[in-house]
Write a protein that holds these residues in place. Structure first.
Motif, PDB file in Angstrom:
ATOM      1  N   ILE A 667      38.151  24.206  42.957  1.00 19.48           N
ATOM      2  CA  ILE A 667      37.990  24.976  44.150  1.00 19.48           C
ATOM      3  C   ILE A 667      39.036  26.123  44.177  1.00 19.48           C
ATOM      4  N   ILE A 668      40.327  25.755  44.054  1.00 19.03           N
ATOM      5  CA  ILE A 668      41.458  26.388  44.229  1.00 19.03           C
ATOM      6  C   ILE A 668      41.291  27.436  43.050  1.00 19.03           C
ATOM      7  N   GLU A 669      40.879  27.226  41.773  1.00 21.75           N
ATOM      8  CA  GLU A 669      41.068  28.179  40.728  1.00 21.75           C
ATOM      9  C   GLU A 669      39.713  29.354  41.263  1.00 21.75           C
ATOM     10  N   GLN A 670      38.650  28.833  41.641  1.00 22.93           N
ATOM     11  CA  GLN A 670      37.493  29.758  41.965  1.00 22.93           C
ATOM     12  C   GLN A 670      37.690  30.628  43.097  1.00 22.93           C
ATOM     13  N   ARG A 671      38.783  30.079  44.095  1.00 26.08           N
ATOM     14  CA  ARG A 671      39.031  30.950  45.091  1.00 26.08           C
ATOM     15  C   ARG A 671      40.001  32.007  44.589  1.00 26.08           C
ATOM     16  N   LEU A 672      40.894  31.538  43.701  1.00 20.38           N
ATOM     17  CA  LEU A 672      42.017  32.926  43.152  1.00 20.38           C
ATOM     18  C   LEU A 672      41.279  33.713  42.257  1.00 20.38           C
ATOM     19  N   VAL A 673      40.429  33.266  41.362  1.00 23.73           N
ATOM     20  CA  VAL A 673      39.632  34.123  40.544  1.00 23.73           C
ATOM     21  C   VAL A 673      39.070  35.036  41.203  1.00 23.73           C
ATOM     22  N   GLU A 674      38.272  34.633  42.350  1.00 22.78           N
ATOM     23  CA  GLU A 674      37.704  35.976  43.186  1.00 22.78           C
ATOM     24  C   GLU A 674      38.514  36.485  43.797  1.00 22.78           C
ATOM     25  N   HIS A 675      39.633  36.058  44.304  1.00 22.25           N
ATOM     26  CA  HIS A 675      40.579  37.077  44.825  1.00 22.25           C
ATOM     27  C   HIS A 675      41.025  37.960  43.918  1.00 22.25           C
ATOM     28  N   ALA A 676      41.172  37.573  42.426  1.00 26.22           N
ATOM     29  CA  ALA A 676      41.772  38.862  41.698  1.00 26.22           C
ATOM     30  C   ALA A 676      40.810  39.770  41.291  1.00 26.22           C
ATOM     31  N   ARG A 677      39.311  39.023  41.318  1.00 25.25           N
ATOM     32  CA  ARG A 677      38.352  40.258  41.032  1.00 25.25           C
ATOM     33  C   ARG A 677      38.240  41.029  42.173  1.00 25.25           C
ATOM     34  N   MET A 678      38.432  40.683  43.543  1.00 25.49           N
ATOM     35  CA  MET A 678      38.503  41.329  44.491  1.00 25.49           C
ATOM     36  C   MET A 678      39.715  42.650  44.350  1.00 25.49           C
ATOM     37  N   LEU A 679      40.800  41.876  43.903  1.00 19.76           N
ATOM     38  CA  LEU A 679      41.960  42.987  43.680  1.00 19.76           C
ATOM     39  C   LEU A 679      41.797  43.846  42.573  1.00 19.76           C
ATOM     40  N   SER A 680      40.773  43.514  41.543  1.00 19.79           N
ATOM     41  CA  SER A 680      40.685  44.539  40.568  1.00 19.79           C
ATOM     42  C   SER A 680      39.886  45.557  40.691  1.00 19.79           C
ATOM     43  N   ARG A 681      39.256  45.613  42.031  1.00 17.98           N
ATOM     44  CA  ARG A 681      38.497  47.018  42.221  1.00 17.98           C
ATOM     45  C   ARG A 681      39.197  48.244  41.937  1.00 17.98           C
ATOM     46  N   GLU A 682      38.533  49.158  41.610  1.00 15.20           N
ATOM     47  CA  GLU A 682      39.285  50.581  41.513  1.00 15.20           C
ATOM     48  C   GLU A 682      39.577  51.024  42.710  1.00 15.20           C
ATOM     49  N   ARG A 742      45.476  32.710  35.747  1.00 17.74           N
ATOM     50  CA  ARG A 742      46.948  33.702  35.386  1.00 17.74           C
ATOM     51  C   ARG A 742      46.523  35.073  34.798  1.00 17.74           C
ATOM     52  N   GLN A 743      45.581  34.826  33.794  1.00 18.22           N
ATOM     53  CA  GLN A 743      45.206  36.190  33.167  1.00 18.22           C
ATOM     54  C   GLN A 743      44.738  37.033  34.078  1.00 18.22           C
ATOM     55  N   ALA A 744      43.710  36.222  35.035  1.00 19.91           N
ATOM     56  CA  ALA A 744      42.980  37.272  35.856  1.00 19.91           C
ATOM     57  C   ALA A 744      43.720  38.082  37.060  1.00 19.91           C
ATOM     58  N   VAL A 745      44.748  37.265  37.408  1.00 21.69           N
ATOM     59  CA  VAL A 745      45.430  37.836  38.612  1.00 21.69           C
ATOM     60  C   VAL A 745      46.572  38.735  37.886  1.00 21.69           C
ATOM     61  N   ALA A 746      47.088  38.156  36.770  1.00 20.97           N
ATOM     62  CA  ALA A 746      48.023  39.276  36.250  1.00 20.97           C
ATOM     63  C   ALA A 746      47.275  40.901  35.893  1.00 20.97           C
ATOM     64  N   GLN A 747      45.928  40.552  35.220  1.00 25.31           N
ATOM     65  CA  GLN A 747      45.236  41.924  34.927  1.00 25.31           C
ATOM     66  C   GLN A 747      45.007  42.562  36.131  1.00 25.31           C
ATOM     67  N   ALA A 748      44.771  41.983  37.238  1.00 28.51           N
ATOM     68  CA  ALA A 748      44.558  42.807  38.656  1.00 28.51           C
ATOM     69  C   ALA A 748      45.775  43.483  38.858  1.00 28.51           C
ATOM     70  N   GLU A 749      46.770  42.668  38.838  1.00 33.21           N
ATOM     71  CA  GLU A 749      48.236  43.450  39.166  1.00 33.21           C
ATOM     72  C   GLU A 749      48.632  44.255  38.436  1.00 33.21           C
ATOM     73  N   LEU A 750      48.145  44.173  36.885  1.00 34.53           N
ATOM     74  CA  LEU A 750      48.609  45.222  35.999  1.00 34.53           C
ATOM     75  C   LEU A 750      48.079  46.568  36.356  1.00 34.53           C
ATOM     76  N   VAL A 751      46.525  46.448  36.832  1.00 33.71           N
ATOM     77  CA  VAL A 751      45.909  47.548  37.129  1.00 33.71           C
ATOM     78  C   VAL A 751      46.288  48.281  38.274  1.00 33.71           C
ATOM     79  N   PHE A 752      47.128  47.367  39.568  1.00 31.46           N
ATOM     80  CA  PHE A 752      47.710  48.185  40.563  1.00 31.46           C
ATOM     81  C   PHE A 752      48.884  48.745  40.167  1.00 31.46           C
TER      82      PHE A 752
END
Length: 855
Positions: A667-682, A742-752
């Motif tokens: 559940i925790i990982e699913q929520r974090l991945v979803e959060h990373a996907r939301m952050l990755s929006r252009e 970690r990869q998903a969140v890192a990728q989103a933050e790299l885009v930022f």
């Protein structure tokens, strides 16, 4: 010397010893009587009176001639007290060897009064008050307390003398006289003159012929021991004990009334609980003395007539009433007259009080019978025979126990009480014979006295316990104690089985809630404990049955706890209706209920713990899943706080969060991945317009578009969360969260970071394009100030320097650059671009500042 072989020989020696003394020292009958009683009951005597009345001579003649058969000499410590006398003069010198070797102060008590059987302290009131109080304490307690050491002494009887009148002692120190009156059993006054002319004539005749006291009869310590042992054997009936109490109370009231009439009068005896106990020993000594002198064939049992002898204990000893009257006619000294008046007053008061006590004791049988009200107990026993009522049986048994132990003062009043007690025991035996009968067929079972008793009931157990205690404590009922124990044991075994069955029947009651289980567990534990307490009384009358009950007790407790645990598990496993209650409130409520139940079950059987963990684990997991799957968050640090709250709440409710959090990992990982996907929006990053570069609009756009919509530090927050949840990570894994999260969140933050750096580069490039020409060809100080103001208005220095945006981005890229693979390499490239922005802005701002200072 030879030791007498019988008590009569010791009595004869005692009689001859004091007979010789009475012949030698005339008109001292009362004093010798008090000394005799003191020796027999191992108490002390104070003798007061004017000088020249043979007080010291009598004390020496008595104590100095009671010898030890082994040594042939007396065991006597003698000391004349003076103002200079110190404690070591009386209790023994300090042991200097112990003092020098260890530093502790110890006394050689064998050299003091504790080391002797008898003591003679002359002029006792000449010592200091503190010394006299210490003397009294040592004599009363027969031991010396110094630090942690307590030394017991041999001292039995001390005779203290003083040439002072009691009125003088009272005037000097009333508290001291009170202390003496409370701790000494006998106080005697020796008058200055003889009351009878014959006594005076005999004294003069001896003086004329030079005759000196020729005392040849001796008494041994061993003979005195035999007589003292006889005193210990004297029996005192309840009626005579009542007489002692009535006499003490009556004398205290009467003498206190005399104080109101005569302000200068102070009673010789201080009436305390201690004095009443001492009076009992004085009475027993009087019985032995009467056997020695008057009635050698009498039994060693005190009678009402023996109360007469207590006058020498309660009163100031002195001349008889007739002698006191004669002495008052010739006494001149006011102190002497006052002392004689006290003797006469107390003797008269004693005679009047004793007469009243004897009358009360004669009518005491009827008075006591009325107070005991044995008829009520007989009626209760008859009612129990017709219909057994546990409450009535308990009350009656307790009431009879109080009345029969130690028992009525008058033996005639004991018979009806024993009849009631036997009737009660018979009723209890009949009830025990019926066993565990519910009396369902009784037409009165709807709530009357024959209502069903269920598993047995606490009142029923209490009634059996009280009946057993009655039989065990009353000698006449003792023969019924063992059979009653056996019958009780059989019924207790049935009760224990019924208790176990009642708990097992709960498993078939679907509607029973946890609160009901707690109440039931407490009730069952109380019943079992009552059975155990009752079985403890069986150790004396039925030891084998008690062992059977002990084994049955343990087995029943296990059965009860097992049944209640199964019922509790079924209650928690049942589906629950969905509600709007807060999930933690639901968990907390369940935790409290289970805590109460587990405590109750552990009292029943401590060997079966863990119910709360077992049942609360699924509830804790449901709570954690609900919170971790529904808690909204925009930043990972917010979600981390929610996860921390879940873990702390679980611990607070007594649950280990490890397994619960581990079960929520997906559940925790699913929520974090979803959060990373939301952050990755252009996030749109158009280059700022030319005017926006200088007037501050570019700054506003950056803050509104990037700082809010593209937050930084998410990867660092994720790593913090991972470390926070490390307690629940799988044993084979290096961390709690997977690399994919970690990869998903890192990728989103790299885009930022890329979007921000791209915008900052475009903004700075255009800013330099506008302002740099002004620096290349400055026209004066005013132009330099204009360039500086335009740079400040752009707010790029505010963002880069004061707000530290470039430093913050550098930190984000540093965390990202630590990642492995292409993502880390991309972060490093962005770090180079960020450094270029930082360097370009640094060089430009430095030139602007230099221009302002040089022009």
């Amino acid at each position: 010397m030879t030791h007498p072989t019988s008590l009569p020989q010791a009595a004869q020696a005692f009689r001859r010893f004091f007979g010789e003394l009475r012949e030698t020292y005339l008109e001292r009958e009362t004093l010798f009587t008090q000394i005799e009683l003191a020796l027999l009951c191992r108490e002390h005597v104070l003798v007061v009176g004017p000088p020249g009345t043979a007080k010291s001579a009598i004390a020496s003649a008595v104590l100095g001639r009671i010898v030890d058969e082994k040594t042939g000499g007396p065991s006597l410590f003698a000391k004349q007290i003076a103002e200079s006398t110190v404690q070591t003069d009386l209790i023994g010198p300090v042991d200097f060897k112990v003092l020098t070797e260890t530093g502790r102060t110890e006394y050689i008590t064998d050299d003091g009064m504790l080391g002797a059987v008898h003591a003679f302290l002359d002029e006792v009131f000449d010592g200091r008050d503190m010394l006299l109080r210490s003397i009294l304490n040592v004599l009363h307690e027969r031991e010396l307390k110094h630090g942690r050491r307590v030394t017991s002494g041999r001292i039995e009887c001390a005779i203290m003398t003083s040439n002072r009148y009691l009125s003088e002692v009272l005037a000097r120190s009333p508290e001291l006289l009170l202390a003496f009156a409370d701790r000494l059993s006998f106080i005697a006054f020796v008058p200055k003159s003889f009351a009878r002319r014959a006594s005076r004539a005999a004294m003069l005749h001896r003086f004329m012929h030079g005759a000196r006291p020729d005392l040849r009869v001796s008494l041994t310590l061993q003979q005195l021991d035999l007589l003292q042992e006889a005193v210990e054997k004297v029996k005192v009936s309840s009626q005579v004990l009542e007489g002692v109490e009535l006499l003490a109370d009556g004398l205290e009231r009467s003498l206190s009334a005399q104080v109101a009439k005569l302000p200068d009068y102070v009673p010789t005896k201080y009436f305390s609980q201690r004095s009443v106990v001492k009076a009992l020993w004085a009475l027993k000594a009087a019985v032995v003395r009467d056997q020695i002198y008057q009635h050698p064939d009498r039994q060693l049992e005190a009678t009402i007539e023996d109360l007469e002898a207590l006058r020498w204990f309660f009163l100031l000893g002195g001349p008889s009433s007739a002698d006191a009257e004669a002495l008052l006619k010739v006494a001149v000294d006011p102190r002497e007259r006052a002392q004689l008046e006290i003797v006469r007053l107390e003797q008269r008061t004693f005679d009047e009080t004793l007469a009243k006590v004897r009358n009360e004791l004669v009518s005491g049988v009827e008075r006591e019978a009325t107070a005991l009200a044995a008829g009520e107990d007989l009626s209760a026993a008859e009612a129990l025979a017709r219909s057994f009522q546990p409450g009535l049986a308990s009350i009656t048994a307790q009431r009879l126990l109080v009345k029969l132990v130690p028992g009525p003062r008058h033996q005639d009043n004991r018979s009806p009480l024993l009849g009631a007690a036997r009737g009660l025991v018979t009723a209890v035996e009949q009830r025990l014979a019926r066993g565990m009968t519910s009396q369902q067929g009784d037409p009165a079972a709807a709530g009357g006295v024959n209502a069903p008793e269920g598993r047995g009931g606490l009142q029923l157990l209490t009634s059996f316990k009280d009946a057993l205690e009655l039989c065990r404590s009353v000698p006449e009922l003792r023969s019924q104690f063992n059979p009653l124990c056996e019958s009780s044991a059989r019924l207790l075994e049935q009760m224990l089985e019924m208790i176990a069955l009642s708990a097992e029947g709960v498993e078939f009651e679907d509607g029973l809630k946890i609160e009901g289980l707690v109440a039931l567990a407490d009730n069952l534990e109380e019943e079992i404990s009552q059975v155990s307490a009752l079985s403890g009384l069986l150790a004396e009358g039925a030891p084998a049955a008690m062992e059977r009950l002990r084994v049955a007790d343990m087995a029943v407790r296990r059965r009860v706890v097992s049944s209640l645990r199964r019922r509790a598990a079924a209650a928690f496993q049942a589906p629950r209706p969905a509600g709007k209650r807060d999930p933690f409130e639901t968990l907390s409520t369940d935790s409290r209920r289970l805590t109460q139940l587990e405590k109750s079950l552990q009292v029943l059987d401590p060997s079966q713990p863990g119910l709360k963990q077992e049942l609360l684990q699924p509830l804790g997991l449901a709570y954690a899943k609900q919170v971790l799957s529904t808690t909204p968050f925009e930043r990972i640090e917010q979600y981390a706080r929610a996860a921390q709250m879940v873990a702390e709440n679980l611990r607070q409710e007594g649950l280990s969060p490890d397994a619960v959090i581990a079960a929520c990992r997906d559940i925790i990982e699913q929520r974090l991945v979803e959060h990373a996907r939301m952050l990755s929006r252009e996030v749109a990053s158009p280059p700022p317009a030319p005017n926006a570069v200088v007037n501050g609009d570019a700054y506003t756009f950056y803050r509104n578009s990037f700082s809010v919509r593209a937050p930084d530090g998410e990867l660092a927050a994720l790593l913090g969360l991972d470390n926070q949840l490390s307690f629940a990570q799988p044993q084979t894994a290096a961390s709690f969260l997977s690399d994919g999260v970690r990869q998903a969140v890192a990728q989103a933050e790299l885009v930022f970071a890329h979007t921000r750096i791209k915008y900052l580069r475009s903004w700075l490039t255009q800013l330099l394009t506008v302002l740099l020409p002004e620096l290349e060809a400055p026209k004066g100080k005013a132009e330099a100030e204009r360039t500086f103001e335009r740079l400040v208005r752009s707010r790029f220095p505010l963002l880069a320097l004061k707000e530290g945006e470039l430093v913050r981005l550098r930190g984000v890229l540093g965390t990202l650059g630590a990642m492995q693979g292409e993502l880390g390499e991309s972060a490093k490239k962005l770090s180079l671009q960020l450094r270029g922005i930082d360097e370009d802005f640094g060089r430009f701002s430095k030139r602007v500042l230099e221009m302002r200072t040089t022009l």
